[in-house]
Design a protein around this motif. Structure first.
Motif, short mmCIF file in Angstrom:
data_model
loop_
_atom_site.label_atom_id
_atom_site.label_comp_id
_atom_site.label_asym_id
_atom_site.label_seq_id
_atom_site.Cartn_x
_atom_site.Cartn_y
_atom_site.Cartn_z
N HIS A 14 45.22 38.82 43.95
CA HIS A 14 43.99 39.25 43.30
C HIS A 14 43.61 40.68 43.67
N ALA A 15 44.50 41.37 44.37
CA ALA A 15 44.23 42.75 44.77
C ALA A 15 44.30 43.69 43.56
N TRP A 16 43.40 44.64 43.55
CA TRP A 16 43.43 45.70 42.55
C TRP A 16 44.48 46.72 42.98
N THR A 17 45.12 47.36 42.01
CA THR A 17 46.10 48.41 42.30
C THR A 17 45.50 49.75 41.94
N ILE A 18 45.56 50.68 42.89
CA ILE A 18 45.00 52.02 42.70
C ILE A 18 46.08 53.06 42.94
N HIS A 19 46.16 54.04 42.05
CA HIS A 19 46.94 55.25 42.27
C HIS A 19 45.93 56.39 42.28
N THR A 41 43.41 41.19 36.44
CA THR A 41 43.48 40.65 35.07
C THR A 41 44.12 41.63 34.10
N GLY A 42 44.44 42.85 34.59
CA GLY A 42 45.07 43.85 33.75
C GLY A 42 44.13 44.88 33.16
N ALA A 43 42.83 44.76 33.44
CA ALA A 43 41.88 45.77 32.96
C ALA A 43 42.13 47.09 33.68
N ARG A 44 42.18 48.16 32.91
CA ARG A 44 42.50 49.48 33.47
C ARG A 44 41.25 50.36 33.44
N HIS A 45 41.02 51.04 34.56
CA HIS A 45 39.90 51.96 34.69
C HIS A 45 40.44 53.29 35.22
N GLU A 46 39.75 54.37 34.90
CA GLU A 46 40.20 55.69 35.33
C GLU A 46 39.08 56.47 35.99
N ALA A 66 36.64 58.70 45.75
CA ALA A 66 36.15 58.37 44.41
C ALA A 66 36.75 57.06 43.92
N ALA A 67 38.03 56.83 44.18
CA ALA A 67 38.69 55.59 43.77
C ALA A 67 38.11 54.40 44.52
N LEU A 68 37.86 54.55 45.82
CA LEU A 68 37.27 53.47 46.61
C LEU A 68 35.86 53.14 46.12
N LYS A 69 35.08 54.16 45.80
CA LYS A 69 33.73 53.93 45.27
C LYS A 69 33.78 53.22 43.92
N ALA A 70 34.72 53.63 43.07
CA ALA A 70 34.86 52.99 41.77
C ALA A 70 35.27 51.53 41.94
#
Length: 148
Positions: A14-19, A41-46, A66-70
């Motif tokens: 259930h971990a989110w993947t961040i680049h 679930t496959g939802a992508r955010h930028e 910024a990625a951690l806050k998002a």
């Protein structure tokens, strides 16, 4: 530093993947932040935003913050993060701490944010495999995607 990960290793499906990636114009100029966040679930955010004037390492650190806050806003609890900057990884999860005054608050904030998640893995990957985050960071500066 290939494959260095935090001690709170996440094998959570259930971990989110961040680049994440940052870009800075030559010298201490304008900076841009880019990150992709992919939910389980496959939802992508930028994240694609300009940042204060600074150097490349500052931009890379700000991109992680910024990625951690998002991720926090989106309700993520476990993260798998990929970053192409070893300094960012070392300063966020390593034992050493920077002596460069302009970097201290960035990495202190990153460490504090990491501590708010249940599990975090942060791993180095080659720059060539971080193209989407790089393209977003460059777009925040009004620059075209790198060829290649």
């Amino acid at each position: 530093m290939r494959g260095k990960s935090s001690k709170r290793l996440s094998l959570d499906p259930h971990a989110w993947t961040i680049h994440c990636d940052g870009a800075a114009l030559k010298g201490r100029g304008a900076t841009g932040l880019g990150a992709t966040l992919l939910s389980p679930t496959g939802a992508r955010h930028e994240v694609c935003e300009p940042a204060p004037v600074g150097c490349n390492t500052q931009a890379e650190g700000w991109a992680l913050v910024a990625a951690l806050k998002a991720a926090r806003r989106l309700g993520a609890r476990a993260l798998t993060i990929y970053c192409d900057n070893t300094v960012v990884i070392e300063q966020t999860i390593g034992e050493t701490r920077t002596q460069v005054p302009r970097l201290v608050p960035i990495f202190a904030e990153a460490r504090a944010l990491v501590a708010t998640f249940d599990a975090v893995t942060i791993t180095w990957l080659p720059r060539r495999k971080n193209g989407e985050a790089d393209a977003l960071a460059r777009a925040a500066l009004g620059l075209a995607r790198k060829a290649g």
